[in-house]
Scaffold this motif. Structure first.
Motif, PDB file in Angstrom:
ATOM      1  N   ARG A  93       0.841  -1.215   0.000  1.00  0.00           N
ATOM      2  CA  ARG A  93       0.000   0.000   0.000  1.00  0.00           C
ATOM      3  C   ARG A  93       0.869   1.255   0.000  1.00  0.00           C
ATOM      4  N   ARG A  94       0.471   2.211  -0.840  1.00  0.00           N
ATOM      5  CA  ARG A  94       1.169   3.478  -0.938  1.00  0.00           C
ATOM      6  C   ARG A  94       0.335   4.582  -0.289  1.00  0.00           C
ATOM      7  N   ALA A  95       1.000   5.640   0.129  1.00  0.00           N
ATOM      8  CA  ALA A  95       0.337   6.846   0.617  1.00  0.00           C
ATOM      9  C   ALA A  95       0.903   8.036  -0.137  1.00  0.00           C
ATOM     10  N   GLY A  96       0.045   9.020  -0.377  1.00  0.00           N
ATOM     11  CA  GLY A  96       0.458  10.197  -1.116  1.00  0.00           C
ATOM     12  C   GLY A  96       1.082  11.250  -0.218  1.00  0.00           C
ATOM     13  N   ALA A  97       1.995  12.020  -0.802  1.00  0.00           N
ATOM     14  CA  ALA A  97       2.629  13.144  -0.111  1.00  0.00           C
ATOM     15  C   ALA A  97       2.524  14.359  -1.024  1.00  0.00           C
ATOM     16  N   GLN A  98       1.824  15.398  -0.561  1.00  0.00           N
ATOM     17  CA  GLN A  98       1.577  16.563  -1.395  1.00  0.00           C
ATOM     18  C   GLN A  98       2.057  17.839  -0.707  1.00  0.00           C
ATOM     19  N   ALA A  99       2.215  18.867  -1.490  1.00  0.00           N
ATOM     20  CA  ALA A  99       2.603  20.174  -0.969  1.00  0.00           C
ATOM     21  C   ALA A  99       1.870  21.251  -1.741  1.00  0.00           C
ATOM     22  N   ALA A 100       1.438  22.296  -1.031  1.00  0.00           N
ATOM     23  CA  ALA A 100       0.745  23.446  -1.634  1.00  0.00           C
ATOM     24  C   ALA A 100       1.392  24.702  -1.082  1.00  0.00           C
ATOM     25  N   TYR A 101       1.829  25.623  -1.981  1.00  0.00           N
ATOM     26  CA  TYR A 101       2.699  26.690  -1.492  1.00  0.00           C
ATOM     27  C   TYR A 101       2.854  27.814  -2.507  1.00  0.00           C
ATOM     28  N   ASN A 102       3.327  28.953  -2.022  1.00  0.00           N
ATOM     29  CA  ASN A 102       3.730  30.046  -2.890  1.00  0.00           C
ATOM     30  C   ASN A 102       4.971  29.645  -3.679  1.00  0.00           C
ATOM     31  N   ASP A 103       5.006  30.003  -4.941  1.00  0.00           N
ATOM     32  CA  ASP A 103       6.152  29.641  -5.772  1.00  0.00           C
ATOM     33  C   ASP A 103       7.445  30.253  -5.253  1.00  0.00           C
ATOM     34  N   THR A 104       7.355  31.333  -4.496  1.00  0.00           N
ATOM     35  CA  THR A 104       8.541  32.006  -3.961  1.00  0.00           C
ATOM     36  C   THR A 104       9.145  31.283  -2.760  1.00  0.00           C
ATOM     37  N   ALA A 105       8.452  30.305  -2.195  1.00  0.00           N
ATOM     38  CA  ALA A 105       8.953  29.569  -1.036  1.00  0.00           C
ATOM     39  C   ALA A 105       9.905  28.478  -1.513  1.00  0.00           C
ATOM     40  N   ALA A 106      11.199  28.780  -1.488  1.00  0.00           N
ATOM     41  CA  ALA A 106      12.184  27.871  -2.068  1.00  0.00           C
ATOM     42  C   ALA A 106      12.176  26.508  -1.384  1.00  0.00           C
ATOM     43  N   ASP A 107      12.021  26.487  -0.062  1.00  0.00           N
ATOM     44  CA  ASP A 107      12.057  25.204   0.643  1.00  0.00           C
ATOM     45  C   ASP A 107      10.864  24.326   0.281  1.00  0.00           C
ATOM     46  N   PHE A 108       9.714  24.928  -0.002  1.00  0.00           N
ATOM     47  CA  PHE A 108       8.529  24.138  -0.300  1.00  0.00           C
ATOM     48  C   PHE A 108       8.606  23.436  -1.651  1.00  0.00           C
TER      49      PHE A 108
END
Length: 627
Positions: A324-339
């Protein structure tokens, strides 16, 4: 955990009326003593809802509900409107004449009891209940708001044991301009947490949970089933807890294809960019889109909404046995380099935590890390700040994702027993940090961020206490137990605790007694010392003397806490050796222990190193051979 660039690990304390019960410290000769338990806990044993071997009792019960919620938002308008239908099941043996509701966003109301001050942009008029019904009939609702974040409601007809009641509410509130755990991240990016009225927990130990949320201590929730529709204008993306059941109805085909591809991808896929959203190439182009999410047996639902965030996604196998797999997502401002790395950080955290510590497969389908200001965890969601230091960004995300197991999967009462929540997340945070950056740097970080020493002489088990007693100190206790038992036995006991209590509401005694039961050892001497006493970490070298061809090193436990310690031995020839001592050296005598150093070479010096178990006074931690 809540933190921010200006409030990282802010310590907050709420005086508890039950603190008097712990006023007398547990004496240091408590090895043979049992564990103190409040009257309510003893009653749970007497009623058969809990067992003294740490298992749920034969008469254990817990209530739950089914929620059908529709919520609408049209940023930059900050008014949130909602309606909900609740079917609440009374599985208890008690007749409930009153229900208690939680209205957590009332923390924004002027005058609400809170741990700190509230600037103008944080304040709102709170939640407004526009209508309320019970079993299809209109019912009165006290709109005075005098209880702030909770509200008792008297039922016209009592809710009998093993019966259910149908509740309906229409409500609205204004989202605060200042974003904390929830609120407006910017003018068109909203984070909706604790946004709906919900029935409070009624449990077998304390009855109704009526403690006001104070914006510092955290939460306690039942495990419920949810059907949630979030209505937003076109070109707004919604991320949230649960399964998005209608992706083709709200997303354009190419976006759906990328999202589906990410569900089996080992690398990060860019699902959508801010530029694509602006070009109207992401969501279905109709006046409003209704995003539909469902989840079962979860403690809460949380959503983020934006019309200019990037969206990344990937996945990882979290259960080796089933694939079984789990998803990993991110939502962020394009200017946030770490994200731009955040989906990968989340993927790493899900995989490592599932396969190592706690070593239980991530129980949900995905997690989403959203750029905000809270430094806060939610079921399947994280709200984190952006940091210039990507190592620190990963560190914070790993901590928040670790909360999936404690409190969400385990149903912890975070408000009353924060050490069962933050203490475990801090434990896993340290262990994954050792894997990420090495033991030396991970230990330095723990010493800097976690071993503050504040509230150090207050028993960990004291209710309603945050700060060091919720984070660093209990984590030191858990890790000391790991050191005492060894990884295999510690892991066996931890997995048994999780297996017994996931989806339920464990209390501290369930944890302590499960470990005793599974290990076959009476560990009460350790639990009393670490979690019930006012002791602290302060070891010293009392003497070093010849013993045959070797040496006898006598250690004093000045602070009383039974911590592990390393003895760094430096010999006359310049060579060094480290002898590690687990907490076992203190079991027979918690005030003094003797360590035998094998012979063969003359000692020049001995030094104590506690590592993450930081010593309160290091002036007595070294011995040098007389010349």
């Amino acid at each position: 955990m809540r933190h921010g660039s200006t409030r990282w690990l802010r310590l907050a304390t709420l005086a508890a009326t039950s603190l008097a019960l712990l006023a007398s410290a547990v004496p240091r000769d408590a090895a043979a003593q049992g564990l103190y338990a409040p009257h309510a806990v003893k009653q749970a044993y007497a009623h058969g809802t809990r067992s003294r071997d740490g298992r749920p009792g034969p008469r254990y019960w817990q209530n739950h509900a089914r929620y059908a919620i529709t919520v609408a938002t049209t940023p930059p308008d900050r008014t949130i409107t909602g309606s909900e239908q609740i079917v609440y099941f009374n599985n208890s043996p008690d007749t409930l004449r009153t229900l208690v509701f939680r209205l957590l966003v009332n923390i924004h109301k002027p005058g609400a009891p809170r741990a700190g001050g509230a600037p103008t942009d944080y304040l709102t008029s709170g939640v407004h209940i526009d209508s309320f019904g019970v079993n299809g009939q209109a019912a009165p609702w006290d709109s005075s708001g005098r209880y702030f974040t909770w509200q008792p409601v008297r039922l016209a007809a009592p809710l009998m044991p093993h019966d259910s009641v149908h509740l309906s509410l229409n409500w609205h509130y204004d989202m605060s301009r200042q974003s904390g755990r929830e609120g407006a991240i910017d003018s068109t990016t909203f984070f909706l947490a604790y946004f709906y009225p919900r029935v409070a927990v009624y449990d077998d130990v304390n009855g109704w949970d009526t403690h006001n949320f104070d914006d510092a201590l955290e939460f306690y929730s039942d495990f419920n089933d949810y059907d949630v529709t979030v209505k937003v204008p076109a070109n707004y993306v919604v991320w949230g807890t649960g399964t998005l059941t209608n992706a083709p109805d709200v997303l354009q085909p190419a976006v759906v294809q990328r999202l589906r591809a990410a569900e089996t991808a080992d690398t990060t896929i860019v699902v959508a960019t801010a530029a694509q959203v602006a070009a109207q190439a992401v969501t279905v182009q109709q006046p409003a889109n209704a995003w539909h999410f469902t989840a079962t047996n979860v403690p809460d639902m949380t959503y983020a909404v934006s019309n200019h965030y990037d969206w990344d996604a990937t996945s990882v196998v979290v259960d080796a046995a089933t694939g079984r797999r789990a998803g990993a997502q991110a939502a962020y401002n394009d200017t946030a380099a770490d994200f731009h790395h955040m989906a990968g950080y989340a993927r790493h955290a899900l995989g490592w935590l599932s396969h190592n510590w706690p070593g239980v497969p991530y129980p949900y389908e995905k997690t989403t890390v959203v750029e905000g200001f809270a430094g806060m965890e939610y079921p399947m969601m994280v709200n984190d700040e952006s940091y210039a230091d990507t190592v620190f960004s990963r560190f914070v995300a790993e901590h928040e994702i670790a909360h999936t197991w404690f409190p969400f999967y385990m149903g912890i009462n975070e408000t009353r027993h924060g050490f069962m929540d933050e203490g475990w997340a801090t434990t896993f945070e340290y262990l994954i940090s050792v894997a990420d950056i090495g033991r030396e740097q991970a230990t330095k970080n723990f010493q800097q961020f976690r071993a503050s020493g504040q509230l150090n002489e207050l028993p960990i088990v004291t209710p309603y206490v945050s700060g060091d007693n919720a984070y660093g100190k209990p984590a030191q206790g858990y890790l000391a137990m790991k050191d005492l038992l060894g990884d295999a036995l510690f892991g066996k006991a931890l997995h048994a605790y999780i297996d017994r209590w996931h989806g339920k509401h464990p209390i501290p005694w369930d944890f302590f007694y499960t470990f005793n039961d599974v290990t076959g050892r009476n560990l009460d001497w350790f639990w009393n010392n670490w979690y019930f006493s006012t002791d602290y970490i302060d070891l010293g070298i009392a003497s070093v003397t010849r013993a045959g061809s070797g040496y006898r090193v006598v250690l004093d436990n000045i602070g009383g806490m039974t911590a592990p310690v390393d003895l760094t031995l430096t010999y006359a020839d310049g060579s060094t050796r480290t002898l590690h001592q687990s907490p076992a050296i203190w079991q027979a005598n918690q005030q003094r222990a003797t360590v035998v150093v094998p012979g063969g070479k003359a000692l020049r010096s001995v030094a104590l190193d506690g590592g993450i178990w930081v010593d309160a006074d290091t002036t007595n931690n070294t011995w040098t051979a007389p010349k």
